[in-house]
Write an enzyme that holds these catalytic residues in place. Structure first.
Site, short mmCIF file in Angstrom:
data_model
loop_
_atom_site.label_atom_id
_atom_site.label_comp_id
_atom_site.label_asym_id
_atom_site.label_seq_id
_atom_site.Cartn_x
_atom_site.Cartn_y
_atom_site.Cartn_z
N CYS B 21 -25.15 95.96 4.02
CA CYS B 21 -24.13 95.55 3.07
C CYS B 21 -23.24 96.74 2.68
O CYS B 21 -23.65 97.89 2.81
CB CYS B 21 -24.77 94.94 1.82
SG CYS B 21 -25.54 96.14 0.72
N CYS B 24 -24.74 99.53 0.35
CA CYS B 24 -25.70 100.40 1.02
C CYS B 24 -24.97 101.38 1.93
O CYS B 24 -25.37 102.53 2.07
CB CYS B 24 -26.73 99.60 1.81
SG CYS B 24 -28.02 98.89 0.77
N CYS B 113 -28.44 91.83 3.52
CA CYS B 113 -28.45 93.22 3.96
C CYS B 113 -29.79 93.61 4.57
O CYS B 113 -30.85 93.29 4.01
CB CYS B 113 -28.15 94.14 2.77
SG CYS B 113 -28.24 95.89 3.14
N CYS B 116 -31.21 96.68 1.87
CA CYS B 116 -31.59 96.39 0.49
C CYS B 116 -32.09 94.97 0.29
O CYS B 116 -32.49 94.59 -0.82
CB CYS B 116 -30.43 96.68 -0.47
SG CYS B 116 -29.09 95.49 -0.39
N ASP B 348 -69.95 101.51 -44.74
CA ASP B 348 -70.81 100.39 -44.35
C ASP B 348 -70.33 99.10 -45.02
O ASP B 348 -69.56 99.13 -45.97
CB ASP B 348 -72.25 100.67 -44.79
CG ASP B 348 -72.89 101.77 -43.96
OD1 ASP B 348 -73.87 102.37 -44.43
OD2 ASP B 348 -72.38 102.03 -42.85
#
Lengths: 176, 531
Positions: B21, B24, B113, B116, B348
């Site tokens: 793509c 990228c 793509c 990616c 306690d």
């Protein structure tokens, strides 16, 4: 003989008894069982035990019960939660210590229950009279921690206070 | 303004042909300008294609001035429809959309793509942003900024490496260099694009330091097995997983990629990577707020209330507990998932805590609401106090995580004062106990009490009783006020615990003593700040 409400350190403990251990007459032990979930038990001499009768003087107390085993050398130090695994494991008739009196008699103190030995009372080594004066508290013999899985069954071989009192009554009647 | 130059031409050519793509491609060209990535997909594609068409001899700079606003929607056409429509476990699905016929696009079908897997394509678009924001808004959190974290499927690293290797080879053949360091990381580029959109939609800025986190987990089941070859090449990188989760974690895959030799990689994995059929899927969108801490001091007026719930074998032995009585209302107001209660020491079940009370801190986990004014905190304190007479709280306030350290400090170091009601077996007169008042800095040796031996190791503790003050009541009772070092077992000091605490009241008075009542009069820690 009837136990009044005991105040002090023993308040949260239930008393269980093992009479005539190993067939030896009147050698009775009292196991104090704590009310907590994981029951801690304190091993003590019952009032009927020969060592607690008037006239008896203790000569020596020895935690070395055999050549290889001393109850004083119990490995329980360390911060790990699993530290108890290294402590000595006891069965009902495991000897805890040997006590001899000035009249030549020898007595063996037994565990009476199954579990891991947490500690033996070193105070009675330095001061044996405490064993006779306060057998149910400061004069205790040992502290034992039963296995978690055996918490409920640990007292199966022992007598309740009521049952023990009947044993004492029988003794009284048979001796008369 | 960043630009593509001649040396980028082979990169663009190779990747475009391989089905990568535009965003990228920009990453591999080391384009560092964030703005450029935000341009619409269509426009970026157009520009790249034009770049390739232009005469390589001319001085080439590609201008990225495009008219369209960055938020324009891009439509991807899915070659396959059907399986993605199914929405079994809330997985975010992209609805297949038909390409708008009015938009004149050269290629009507846009491939997913091959590097990616759609992250820098579909998952940068307004639709996804809207879905994320919907989830955030419906979760109803209070926040002033956010952190957006993304979990990517590990095979993306593999595909990234494959693309880089093929580029490296190509560049080497052309006598050009390709630096790995300048290539923009996928996650970074993704955040450049999506952060501004999320910010705008949510109305708050993104801030790396903030505790409100929106996280998305992406998956691409179609290519999950692509990582498996790494296990044969680098078996020691993949330890068997503890849970049933896959052994191919992101960390393990990255480690293996660092170790594997280039030749081995090229043997086992197609370079450049193949085009997938489907997009990634966004598995979960989750919100989580960092914990907030509320501190205060509590008083305990009941002799029948444990600090924490007392449950044995699933059965509750005593009703309620200090922590529940305090936390209940905080949980409601802060709308948290859970809480962690801690305090400067404990008492306690049968011991009261009087005076200023005991410091405590509560961590509220994943609270929906985090901002409270001092007035509101006062109101909360009031609510807690009116709801129960067994406990009361004061100085309730928000604190930081670091402040908790001060409270725990107090547990070890500071002193406490107590009041004990004591019984003796043998009678006592006033004179018999007067000497106790004169004893200062009394050293005790306390073996681990029998009552806690089942959960604490056997040890001897040396503790100090700083001062004592006695109040005679009758022949068998007196009250003792003591100031002691932290960590002193008071009950055992009174009854002696079978002689395992020495000295003890019994040994000091030469009687058998027992404790009937114990109160904590003060916990001498000056935190949290008094309000």
């Amino acid at each position: 003989m009837a136990a009044a409400t005991r105040g002090g350190a023993e308040r949260y403990f239930t008393r269980w008894y093992k009479p005539d251990v190993k067939g030896r007459p009147c050698e009775d032990f009292c196991v104090l069982q704590h009310s907590n979930r994981r029951v801690i038990c304190v091993i003590t001499l019952a009032e009927a035990h020969p060592l607690l009768q008037s006239g008896k003087t203790i000569k020596s107390i020895n935690y070395q019960i055999s050549a290889n085993c001393s109850r004083l050398q119990n490995k329980v130090s360390g911060k790990s939660k699993r530290v108890w695994l290294f402590a000595q494991f006891l069965t009902e008739l495991a000897p805890l210590c040997r006590i001899s009196s000035t009249d030549g008699e020898e007595y063996t103190i037994y565990s009476c229950i199954r579990g891991r030995l947490i500690e033996v009372n070193e105070n009675i080594l330095s001061n044996p009279t405490i064993l006779q004066e306060k057998p149910s508290t400061e004069g205790y013999i040992a502290v034992v921690l039963p296995k978690f899985e055996e918490s409920k069954s640990v007292t199966q071989g022992l007598l309740t206070q009521k049952e023990y009192e009947e044993v004492l009554l029988k003794r009284l009647n048979s001796s008369s | 303004m960043s630009s593509l130059t001649e040396k980028d031409r082979p990169i663009v050519q190779l990747l475009l042909n391989a089905g990568t793509c535009p965003r990228c491609i920009l990453r591999f060209c080391s384009v560092g300008s964030q703005m450029l990535y935000r341009h619409p997909y269509k426009d970026l594609m157009k520009v790249l294609k034009e770049f390739l068409k232009n005469n390589p001899e001319k001085e080439d700079t590609v201008c990225f001035d495009v008219v369209d606003p960055p938020c324009k929607r891009i439509r991807l056409e899915h070659p396959e429809e059907g399986p993605e429509d199914l929405n079994h476990n809330g997985a975010l699905q992209q609805n297949p959309q038909v390409n708008d016929e009015n938009t004149a696009v050269e290629d009507s079908a846009v491939k997913v793509c091959n590097v990616c897997l759609g992250i820098l394509q579909e998952f940068c678009e307004a639709d996804f942003v809207k879905k994320v924001c919907q989830k955030v808004n419906s979760a109803d959190y209070q926040f002033t900024s956010f952190v957006f974290s993304v979990s990517l499927p590990p095979q993306l690293s593999v595909r990234e490496r494959a693309a880089w290797l093929v580029l490296k080879q190509e560049m080497r053949n052309l006598g050009l260099s390709l630096s790995k360091d300048d290539i923009v990381q996928l996650k970074e580029a993704y955040k450049w694009i999506i952060h501004p959109q999320l910010s705008e939609e949510l109305g708050v800025p993104a801030d790396g330091k903030v505790l409100f986190e929106v996280s998305v987990v992406f998956a691409h089941p179609e290519t999950d097995e692509e990582c498996h070859f790494l296990a044969t090449a680098c078996p020691d990188c993949f330890k068997p997983a503890k849970n049933k989760q896959s052994v191919f974690t992101r960390m393990a895959v990255i480690k293996a990629l660092e170790k594997i030799k280039e030749e081995d990689f090229l043997k086992h994995f197609p370079c450049p990577p193949s085009s997938p059929k489907n997009l990634c899927v966004a598995l979960e969108i989750q919100c989580n707020n960092g914990a907030v801490f509320v501190a205060g001091r509590y008083n305990k007026y009941s002799r029948n209330l444990p600090q924490t719930p007392w449950i044995i074998d699933g059965e509750r032995k005593l009703e309620s507990s200090v922590e529940e009585l305090i936390s209940e209302h905080l949980m409601t107001e802060f709308r948290a998932d859970s809480f962690n209660f801690s305090s400067s020491g404990r008492e306690d079940v049968d011991v009261r805590t009087l005076g200023n009370g005991r410091p405590f801190a509560i961590e509220l986990v994943n609270p929906r609401r985090i901002h409270f004014t001092a007035e509101e905190m006062k109101g909360l304190q009031q609510t807690i106090n009116t709801s129960s007479d067994k406990i009361q709280v004061r100085d309730l306030q928000l604190v930081t995580r670091e402040a908790i350290g001060r409270m725990k400090e107090g547990e070890e170091e500071k002193t406490k004062t107590y009041s004990a009601l004591i019984w003796t077996d043998k009678a006592i007169q006033k004179e018999d106990i007067a000497f106790l008042d004169d004893i200062k800095e009394l050293k005790l040796d306390q073996k681990t009490p029998l009552r806690v031996l089942h959960r604490r190791p056997l040890a001897v503790r040396c503790r100090i009783i700083h001062t004592m003050r006695s109040e005679y009541i009758d022949e068998h009772h007196f009250r003792l006020h003591l100031k002691t070092q932290a960590g002193t077992y008071i009950k055992e000091f009174v009854h002696g615990d079978f002689g395992r605490t020495k000295p003890n009241i019994g040994s000091l008075l030469n009687r058998t003593a027992d404790i009937l009542e114990l109160d904590v009069e003060s916990v001498d820690v000056d935190w949290p700040p008094t309000l």
